[in-house]
Design a protein around this motif. Structure first.
Motif, PDB file in Angstrom:
ATOM      1  N   HIS A 236       0.624   0.138   0.885  1.00 35.75           N
ATOM      2  CA  HIS A 236       1.708  -0.854   1.341  1.00 35.75           C
ATOM      3  C   HIS A 236       1.770  -2.161   1.053  1.00 35.75           C
ATOM      4  O   HIS A 236       2.954  -2.758   0.983  1.00 35.75           O
ATOM      5  CB  HIS A 236       2.288  -0.560   2.680  1.00 35.75           C
ATOM      6  N   GLU A 237       0.553  -2.750   1.011  1.00 39.70           N
ATOM      7  CA  GLU A 237       0.579  -4.106   0.867  1.00 39.70           C
ATOM      8  C   GLU A 237       0.551  -4.810  -0.575  1.00 39.70           C
ATOM      9  O   GLU A 237      -0.002  -3.763  -1.305  1.00 39.70           O
ATOM     10  CB  GLU A 237      -0.606  -4.703   1.904  1.00 39.70           C
ATOM     11  N   THR A 238       0.977  -5.798  -0.616  1.00 42.57           N
ATOM     12  CA  THR A 238       0.952  -6.611  -1.881  1.00 42.57           C
ATOM     13  C   THR A 238       0.016  -7.605  -1.970  1.00 42.57           C
ATOM     14  O   THR A 238      -0.480  -8.430  -0.954  1.00 42.57           O
ATOM     15  CB  THR A 238       2.577  -6.930  -2.513  1.00 42.57           C
ATOM     16  N   GLY A 239      -0.150  -8.248  -3.336  1.00 46.67           N
ATOM     17  CA  GLY A 239      -0.956  -9.474  -3.446  1.00 46.67           C
ATOM     18  C   GLY A 239      -0.784 -10.150  -4.657  1.00 46.67           C
ATOM     19  O   GLY A 239       0.380  -9.851  -5.296  1.00 46.67           O
ATOM     20  N   THR A 240      -1.510 -11.112  -5.115  1.00 51.80           N
ATOM     21  CA  THR A 240      -1.062 -11.855  -6.343  1.00 51.80           C
ATOM     22  C   THR A 240      -2.244 -11.546  -7.337  1.00 51.80           C
ATOM     23  O   THR A 240      -3.276 -11.882  -7.105  1.00 51.80           O
ATOM     24  CB  THR A 240      -1.121 -13.483  -5.841  1.00 51.80           C
TER      25      THR A 240
END
Length: 270
Positions: A236-240
Motif C-alpha cells: 500500500h505504501e509509495t516512495g520516490t
C-alpha cells in the motif's frame, strides 16, 4: 569569422562529477538529461541514503546506542537491553548484504531470529523496518513454537487483501504483485528446521525473482507482526524514484562542457 568548435562528449568520469554537482540536469553536445522524481510503489523506490536513515533512527531513540568497530566500514547499533542488534555495512554494492538485524533472548544466548537486507533495499522499506524496531516489535516472537498456517496468514494478510497473486509450488508459497515486479516467498521446509538462522522468508523486487533489484530475507521466527508491517508497506505504501529523462539539446544548462583544468595566464611576470 571564427568557427565554433563542438565540445567533445563527456566521459563517464566527467558525467559522474557533473551529476554530483547538479543531479537534476546534465547536458553534453548531443543531449540533455534530467533526473525527475516519480511516485512509485514502495518496493520500486530508490534506496536513498541508508546511513542517514540509521543516523536519524539513533538520534531519535535514546534506548539505542551506536558502536563503531575497529573498521569504519561497519556500524553497530545495540538496544540498551543488548538483546536486539543492528549491523550496518557501509558502501555495500546493491546486491550484497548491507543490513543484519538480530534478536536474542538474553545478551549471551543464541539468536531468536535474524533478518538481512541488501544495499538497494528501498528507503520506505528500511524506514518501516526501523520504525517497527523502535516500537518494540523486535521481541514479538514465540521462540520454539512451530511456524504454522496462522503465522503465515498474519504475516501476509496485507498482500492477500491487496490482490497479490497467491501460489503454492511444493515447498514454496508465494505472493506476487499484480505487475509481477515484486514478491514474497515462504519456504515451508526450512521453516521446520531447528536452526534459527536459515532464510525462510524472501522479499524481493525487480525484473523477476532470479534477477532481483534487492532482497530481504528473514529466519523462521522473525515476528509475524514485523513481516505484516513490511507486507503492508509493499502492498500500500509509495516512495520516490528518480528517472533519467533525455531531451533535446539545451545550451542554457548548468553543465555544457567537460570540466577543464584552470588555464595558466600567458605573460605572467615573475
Amino acid at each position: 569569422m571564427t568557427k565554433d568548435i563542438e565540445a567533445p562528449p563527456l566521459t563517464d568520469t566527467e558525467r559522474s562529477a557533473a551529476e554530483a554537482r547538479n543531479p537534476f540536469t546534465l547536458t553534453d553536445a548531443n543531449h540533455t538529461a534530467r533526473r525527475e522524481p516519480e511516485t512509485v510503489p514502495a518496493y520500486a523506490a530508490d534506496a536513498g541514503d541508508h546511513d542517514a536513515l540509521l543516523d536519524a533512527f539513533l538520534d531519535t531513540h535514546g534506548d539505542w546506542e551506536k558502536w563503531r568497530t575497529w573498521s569504519d566500514d561497519t556500524t553497530h547499533a545495540i538496544h540498551e537491553s543488548q538483546t536486539l542488534r543492528i549491523e550496518r555495512i557501509h558502501e555495500t554494492p546493491d546486491h550484497e548484504t548491507a543490513w543484519t538485524i538480530a534478536a536474542y533472548e538474553t545478551p549471551v544466548s543464541d539468536r531468536m531470529w535474524v533478518l538481512t537486507a541488501t544495499g538497494a533495499t528501498p528507503a520506505p522499506v528500511m524506514q518501516e523496518l526501523l520504525d517497527h524496531l523502535a516500537d518494540g516489535g523486535g521481541w514479538d516472537t514465540a521462540i520454539g513454537a512451530p511456524v504454522d498456517e496462522k503465522t503465515v496468514t498474519v504475516a501476509t494478510q496485507p498482500l492477500s487483501d491487496a490482490g497479490w497473486k497467491h501460489t503454492v509450488d511444493g515447498r514454496w508459497i508465494r505472493w506476487t504483485s499484480p505487475a509481477g515486479d515484486a514478491g514474497v516467498q515462504f519456504d515451508a521446509v526450512t521453516a521446520q528446521h531447528p536452526t534459527q538462522n536459515l532464510a525462510t522468508w524472501t522479499i524481493w523486487a525487480g525484473p523477476d525473482p532470479d534477477r532481483p533489484s534487492w532482497t530481504l530475507t528473514a529466519s523462521p521466527h522473525t515476528p509475524s507482526s514485523l513481516l505484516a508491517s513490511l507486507s503492508e508497506t509493499l502492498a500500500h505504501e509509495t516512495g520516490t524514484r528518480h528517472t533519467t529523462i533525455a531531451g533535446p539539446e539545451r545550451r542554457t544548462s548548468l553543465v555544457t562542457t567537460p570540466p577543464t583544468a584552470p588555464a595558466v595566464a600567458a605573460g605572467r611576470s615573475h
